[in-house]
Design a protein around this motif. Structure first.
Motif, PDB file in Angstrom:
ATOM      1  N   ALA A 217       0.323   9.711  -5.916  1.00  0.00           N
ATOM      2  CA  ALA A 217      -0.298   9.454  -7.215  1.00  0.00           C
ATOM      3  C   ALA A 217       0.456  10.209  -8.302  1.00  0.00           C
ATOM      4  CB  ALA A 217      -1.764   9.882  -7.181  1.00  0.00           C
TER       5      ALA A 217
ATOM      6  N   GLU B  52      -3.054  -1.845  -2.983  1.00  0.00           N
ATOM      7  CA  GLU B  52      -3.850  -0.619  -2.947  1.00  0.00           C
ATOM      8  C   GLU B  52      -3.127   0.497  -3.677  1.00  0.00           C
ATOM      9  OE1 GLU B  52      -4.759   2.740   0.417  1.00  0.00           O
ATOM     10  OE2 GLU B  52      -4.931   0.645   1.051  1.00  0.00           O
TER      11      GLU B  52
ATOM     12  N   HIS C 204       0.662  -0.926 -10.655  1.00  0.00           N
ATOM     13  CA  HIS C 204      -0.092  -1.885  -9.849  1.00  0.00           C
ATOM     14  C   HIS C 204       0.484  -3.270 -10.085  1.00  0.00           C
ATOM     15  CE1 HIS C 204      -4.117  -3.996  -8.786  1.00  0.00           C
ATOM     16  NE2 HIS C 204      -3.356  -3.835  -7.721  1.00  0.00           N
TER      17      HIS C 204
ATOM     18  N   PRO D 198      -2.724   4.536  -4.786  1.00  0.00           N
ATOM     19  CA  PRO D 198      -2.998   5.793  -4.083  1.00  0.00           C
ATOM     20  C   PRO D 198      -4.227   6.483  -4.640  1.00  0.00           C
ATOM     21  CG  PRO D 198      -1.151   6.046  -5.586  1.00  0.00           C
ATOM     22  CD  PRO D 198      -1.483   4.593  -5.560  1.00  0.00           C
ATOM     23  N   ALA D 199      -4.894   7.236  -3.771  1.00  0.00           N
ATOM     24  CA  ALA D 199      -6.035   8.032  -4.214  1.00  0.00           C
ATOM     25  C   ALA D 199      -5.557   9.100  -5.193  1.00  0.00           C
ATOM     26  CB  ALA D 199      -6.707   8.684  -3.011  1.00  0.00           C
ATOM     27  N   ALA D 200      -6.477   9.587  -6.000  1.00  0.00           N
ATOM     28  CA  ALA D 200      -6.117  10.540  -7.050  1.00  0.00           C
ATOM     29  C   ALA D 200      -5.486  11.806  -6.494  1.00  0.00           C
ATOM     30  CB  ALA D 200      -7.352  10.889  -7.877  1.00  0.00           C
ATOM     31  N   ASP D 201      -5.889  12.215  -5.275  1.00  0.00           N
ATOM     32  CA  ASP D 201      -5.350  13.436  -4.688  1.00  0.00           C
ATOM     33  C   ASP D 201      -4.168  13.171  -3.756  1.00  0.00           C
ATOM     34  OD1 ASP D 201      -6.780  12.128  -2.743  1.00  0.00           O
ATOM     35  OD2 ASP D 201      -7.829  13.909  -1.996  1.00  0.00           O
ATOM     36  N   SER D 202      -3.654  11.950  -3.742  1.00  0.00           N
ATOM     37  CA  SER D 202      -2.531  11.605  -2.876  1.00  0.00           C
ATOM     38  C   SER D 202      -1.223  12.085  -3.482  1.00  0.00           C
ATOM     39  CB  SER D 202      -2.470  10.086  -2.682  1.00  0.00           C
ATOM     40  OG  SER D 202      -1.232   9.691  -2.102  1.00  0.00           O
TER      41      SER D 202
ATOM     42  N   THR E 288       0.839  -1.191   0.000  1.00  0.00           N
ATOM     43  CA  THR E 288       0.000   0.000   0.000  1.00  0.00           C
ATOM     44  C   THR E 288       0.879   1.248   0.000  1.00  0.00           C
ATOM     45  OG1 THR E 288      -0.069   0.250   2.412  1.00  0.00           O
ATOM     46  CG2 THR E 288      -1.668  -1.274   1.417  1.00  0.00           C
TER      47      THR E 288
END
Length: 240
Positions: free
Chosen positions: A180, A171, A186, A173-177, A142
């Motif tokens: 990212a 996992e 992946h 990362p979120a788009a706003d991380s 992650t």
């Protein structure tokens, strides 16, 4: 804690001297089991200072905490100012001064990424002096487990010849991380290796971390045609 189960620890030599190490080397921590028998664990040095550029005697390591582990109990129980016994440095998992390659392919998982953090100043020098390219594949489950990920990303942004590719198996990362970015992948590092098109004529590979990962990438690189001396390995095994 730099990850849910990994601590970054800083020590000072009690004689006030710097540790004369080469980036990529490790130290051994010596302690005793509950029954009084001797034990030791090896940890890569996270900061690879040379004697002439060390402002103090600081030695940094990354430690994986393992449930029920004797070394984990040792480190979790240390208070600020407590001491441990250590020896070293040891190891030859280092950059060689006579390397003539055009690219380094660095692959690491878990705390096996630590030697590459220590190598960053040397890599910057090599990129500036002989135009070498560097790719770092960091495997984790992650984003929270990307040890020193922020530092590697910042280094990549400051050095166009350095490419940082986190490989996340569980996992993304979120788009706003901040984690990212287009080079996130992946899957496992060995599944991403082919994308780099390793070349026996130009590349030297470094493998460090989980033994299964090291073995898988070693066999893949051999199949591609990299000579064994151009594949440098160090396996990390979690000891309790």
């Amino acid at each position: 804690m730099i990850a849910p189960t990994v601590a970054h620890l800083s020590f000072l030599r009690d004689d006030g001297q710097p540790l004369p190490c080469i980036p990529g080397q490790f130290i051994q921590i010596h302690f005793e089991y509950a029954d009084g028998s001797a034990a030791k664990r090896s940890y890569s040095i996270a900061i690879g200072r040379q004697p002439d550029d060390a402002p103090d005697a600081q030695v940094d390591i990354a430690v994986s905490y393992v449930a029920g582990g004797a070394a984990t109990a040792l480190f979790e129980g240390l208070a600020i100012g407590a001491t441990v016994d250590a020896s070293g440095p040891f190891g030859r998992f280092c950059l060689y001064p006579n390397d003539a390659n055009r690219r380094y392919v660095l692959i690491g998982t878990g705390t096996g990424i630590t030697p590459y953090r220590a190598m960053l100043p040397q890599l910057a020098q090599q990129m500036a002096q002989r135009g070498v390219q560097v790719v770092l594949l960091q495997g984790a489950r992650t984003p929270a487990e990307l040890l020193y990920g922020d530092e590697f990303r910042a280094f990549a942004e400051a050095h166009p010849q350095f490419r940082y590719m986190p490989c996340l198996s569980r996992e993304l990362p979120a788009a706003d991380s901040p984690h990212a970015h287009p080079d996130v992948r992946h899957g496992y590092v060995q599944n991403v290796l082919a994308e780099l098109v390793p070349d026996a004529a130009t590349d030297i590979a470094y493998l460090c971390g989980n033994p299964d990962m090291v073995d898988a990438n070693f066999e893949a690189l051999k199949a591609i045609g990299l000579p064994i001396p151009m594949i440098r390995r160090e396996k990390y095994v979690s000891n309790k």
